[in-house]
Design a protein around this motif. Sequence first.
Motif, PDB file in Angstrom:
ATOM      1  N   THR A  25       3.623   7.756   2.023  1.00  0.00           N
ATOM      2  CA  THR A  25       4.742   7.462   2.925  1.00  0.00           C
ATOM      3  C   THR A  25       5.684   6.437   2.285  1.00  0.00           C
ATOM      4  O   THR A  25       6.908   6.552   2.391  1.00  0.00           O
ATOM      5  CB  THR A  25       4.211   6.958   4.283  1.00  0.00           C
ATOM      6  OG1 THR A  25       3.409   7.994   4.861  1.00  0.00           O
ATOM      7  CG2 THR A  25       5.339   6.620   5.237  1.00  0.00           C
ATOM      8  N   ASP A 135       6.684  14.355   6.361  1.00  0.00           N
ATOM      9  CA  ASP A 135       5.467  13.537   6.307  1.00  0.00           C
ATOM     10  C   ASP A 135       4.430  14.040   7.300  1.00  0.00           C
ATOM     11  O   ASP A 135       4.540  13.790   8.498  1.00  0.00           O
ATOM     12  CB  ASP A 135       5.821  12.069   6.581  1.00  0.00           C
ATOM     13  CG  ASP A 135       4.729  11.122   6.091  1.00  0.00           C
ATOM     14  OD1 ASP A 135       3.651  11.596   5.678  1.00  0.00           O
ATOM     15  OD2 ASP A 135       4.960   9.900   6.131  1.00  0.00           O
ATOM     16  N   GLU A 136       3.434  14.739   6.801  1.00  0.00           N
ATOM     17  CA  GLU A 136       2.308  15.243   7.593  1.00  0.00           C
ATOM     18  C   GLU A 136       2.704  15.805   8.959  1.00  0.00           C
ATOM     19  O   GLU A 136       2.238  15.315   9.980  1.00  0.00           O
ATOM     20  CB  GLU A 136       1.279  14.120   7.807  1.00  0.00           C
ATOM     21  CG  GLU A 136       0.930  13.412   6.506  1.00  0.00           C
ATOM     22  CD  GLU A 136      -0.524  13.010   6.405  1.00  0.00           C
ATOM     23  OE1 GLU A 136      -1.377  13.792   6.860  1.00  0.00           O
ATOM     24  OE2 GLU A 136      -0.787  11.922   5.866  1.00  0.00           O
TER      25      GLU A 136
HETATM   26 MG   LIG Z   1       1.448   8.158   5.328  1.00  0.00          MG
END
Ligand SMILES: [Mg+2]
Length: 229
Positions: A25, A135-136
């Motif tokens: 991240t 992000d995910e």
């Molecule tokens: Mg992360």
Amino acid sequence: MKSIDLEVPKGQFLCLVGPSGCGKTTLLNMISGALRPERGSVNVNTQKPRASAVGYMFARDSLMPWRPVRTNVAYALELRGVRKQDRLARADEMLELVGLGGKGHLHPQQLSHGMRQRANLARTLALDPELMLVDEPFGALDAQTKARLQGEFLRIWEGTGKTVIFVTHDLSEAALIADRIVVMGEGEIRKDITVDFERPRDLDKLRFASGYQDLVHSLWGLFSSGEEQ
Ligand SMILES: [Mg+2]
Ligand SMILES: Nc1ncnc2c1ncn2[C@@H]1O[C@H](COP(=O)(O)OP(=O)(O)O)[C@@H](O)[C@H]1O
């Protein structure tokens, strides 16, 4: 971050994988321009990252609950000063693209989790970014919904041809969707793997293909022989 040297060709679908806390991240934040590296630089198309060039789709549900989906999707265009009629037309076009045509009047809480993620994707695409950071996005979904959304995400992406950097801790997901898998560990790149399954991909077939299963197997091997042992 220790040392990262990464060049992503235009149109590539890159998956960034690695254990929790390794800096995935943080790296996305640097690429988006939200975080400035102490040393070194980030360029998107030879320029410093600009908000208009980089679309960021977060893991968390980031739609505003008090706005209908349509004006949520149009929000970034509103900030940009795009005329109401134009931005709503663009929002409708993006909602159509992600399979939410005619649902723009609903509020986020009236949508399923999967539909909200699609609205989120529409919002990210509305500004037509050159690079998408993701992000995910499917981390919190059940296996069936996740499988369906992976297919939809890929279908939408294949239509746009945008460059994507997609963070996931799910190795089988990375092998399924990526052109390239970059494995991170504690602020550095440990492995850079090319995935050459043909596109467009039929994920329902690919999931059961031996080439895919071999790749997942070798990725697992990489992780289990890591420094945690
Ligand atoms: Mg992360
Ligand atoms: N702005 C920051 N300043 C200093 N440390 C940070 C900052 N943001 C995250 N970290 C730390 O950097 C490490 C990597 O975090 P993160 O990028 O969130 O990892 P990942 O997304 O791979 O799980 C963690 O140890 C986290 O606590």
